[in-house]
Design a protein around this motif. Structure first.
Motif, PDB file in Angstrom:
ATOM      1  N   GLU A  78     -46.311  39.805  43.681  1.00 47.62           N
ATOM      2  CA  GLU A  78     -46.466  38.348  43.688  1.00 47.62           C
ATOM      3  C   GLU A  78     -47.291  37.883  44.887  1.00 47.62           C
ATOM      4  N   GLN A  79     -47.104  38.543  46.030  1.00 48.26           N
ATOM      5  CA  GLN A  79     -47.901  38.190  47.208  1.00 48.26           C
ATOM      6  C   GLN A  79     -49.377  38.485  46.954  1.00 48.26           C
ATOM      7  N   TYR A  80     -49.680  39.635  46.347  1.00 47.54           N
ATOM      8  CA  TYR A  80     -51.067  39.967  46.037  1.00 47.54           C
ATOM      9  C   TYR A  80     -51.664  38.965  45.055  1.00 47.54           C
ATOM     10  N   VAL A  81     -50.886  38.586  44.056  1.00 49.71           N
ATOM     11  CA  VAL A  81     -51.361  37.613  43.075  1.00 49.71           C
ATOM     12  C   VAL A  81     -51.664  36.286  43.764  1.00 49.71           C
ATOM     13  N   GLN A  82     -50.788  35.868  44.653  1.00 43.91           N
ATOM     14  CA  GLN A  82     -50.991  34.601  45.364  1.00 43.91           C
ATOM     15  C   GLN A  82     -52.232  34.665  46.262  1.00 43.91           C
ATOM     16  N   TYR A  84     -54.831  36.700  45.958  1.00 43.98           N
ATOM     17  CA  TYR A  84     -56.005  36.787  45.087  1.00 43.98           C
ATOM     18  C   TYR A  84     -56.335  35.423  44.501  1.00 43.98           C
ATOM     19  N   SER A  85     -55.309  34.708  44.080  1.00 43.11           N
ATOM     20  CA  SER A  85     -55.498  33.381  43.501  1.00 43.11           C
ATOM     21  C   SER A  85     -56.136  32.434  44.516  1.00 43.11           C
ATOM     22  N   GLU A  86     -55.636  32.457  45.750  1.00 44.51           N
ATOM     23  CA  GLU A  86     -56.194  31.587  46.788  1.00 44.51           C
ATOM     24  C   GLU A  86     -57.638  31.962  47.121  1.00 44.51           C
ATOM     25  N   THR A  88     -59.872  33.546  45.163  1.00 48.92           N
ATOM     26  CA  THR A  88     -60.788  33.218  44.077  1.00 48.92           C
ATOM     27  C   THR A  88     -60.951  31.714  43.925  1.00 48.92           C
ATOM     28  N   LYS A  89     -59.898  30.959  44.209  1.00 46.34           N
ATOM     29  CA  LYS A  89     -59.993  29.502  44.112  1.00 46.34           C
ATOM     30  C   LYS A  89     -61.039  28.977  45.095  1.00 46.34           C
ATOM     31  N   SER A  90     -60.954  29.429  46.350  1.00 43.39           N
ATOM     32  CA  SER A  90     -61.924  28.958  47.339  1.00 43.39           C
ATOM     33  C   SER A  90     -63.327  29.458  46.995  1.00 43.39           C
ATOM     34  N   GLU A  93     -64.600  27.317  44.035  1.00 38.53           N
ATOM     35  CA  GLU A  93     -64.941  25.978  44.508  1.00 38.53           C
ATOM     36  C   GLU A  93     -66.253  25.997  45.282  1.00 38.53           C
TER      37      GLU A  93
END
Length: 164
Positions: A78-82, A84-86, A88-90, A93
């Motif tokens: 879950e930490q890796y997913v979070q 990675y999500s952050e 890729t989001k930046s 954007e």
């Protein structure tokens, strides 16, 4: 064959209890089944070395430890997913922002073009027509179309270079 009978008794007696114990710890049906099955496989492969009186304790300890390992792995996942999500989001954007800026520079550069050159550029790059098609439509030579395209791209490059 006495060992097999003892193992069968252990399995029938404790499988449901161990399953609910694992499920209570990790709240995942499939993983609970896997953990309990692994526990019984461990007991079976080591049955000759295990004191039959403490087999139940071995099973519970095994299930507890594997459930904790499962939760640790889930937490790490879950930490890796979070993360990675952050990331890729930046990145996304930033990518869209840069693309918007490039499009703004290109639009500004196209405003500097003569209407004829802009029309030729739009026909070739936006409408995706071949140089020959544009030349035939405008009743000019293909080399004239090329000259207009080269001129337009030069103006666009210069405008984009100013802003970089």
């Amino acid at each position: 064959m006495e060992d097999k009978a003892d193992f069968d008794f252990l399995f029938k007696e404790y499988y449901p209890q161990l399953y609910y114990y694992a499920f209570h710890l990790i709240n995942n049906m499939e993983a609970s089944k896997d953990i309990v099955s692994d526990a019984f496989e461990f007991i079976w492969t080591n049955y000759a070395k295990i004191d039959k009186a403490t087999a139940k304790s071995y099973l519970y300890i095994y299930v507890r430890n594997k459930s904790i390992d499962f939760l640790r792995h889930q937490n790490t996942h879950e930490q890796y997913v979070q993360i990675y999500s952050e990331l890729t989001k930046s990145y996304v954007e930033t990518e869209y922002q840069e693309q918007d800026e490039r499009m703004m520079h290109i639009s500004k550069a196209m405003e500097k073009l003569t209407p004829h050159t802009r029309h030729i550029l739009e026909e070739c790059y936006i409408q995706r027509k071949k140089y020959q098609e544009v030349a035939d439509e405008l009743n000019i030579s293909v080399s004239a179309v090329r000259k207009h395209i080269v001129k337009a791209l030069q103006v666009i490059r210069e405008e984009c270079a100013k802003k970089s």
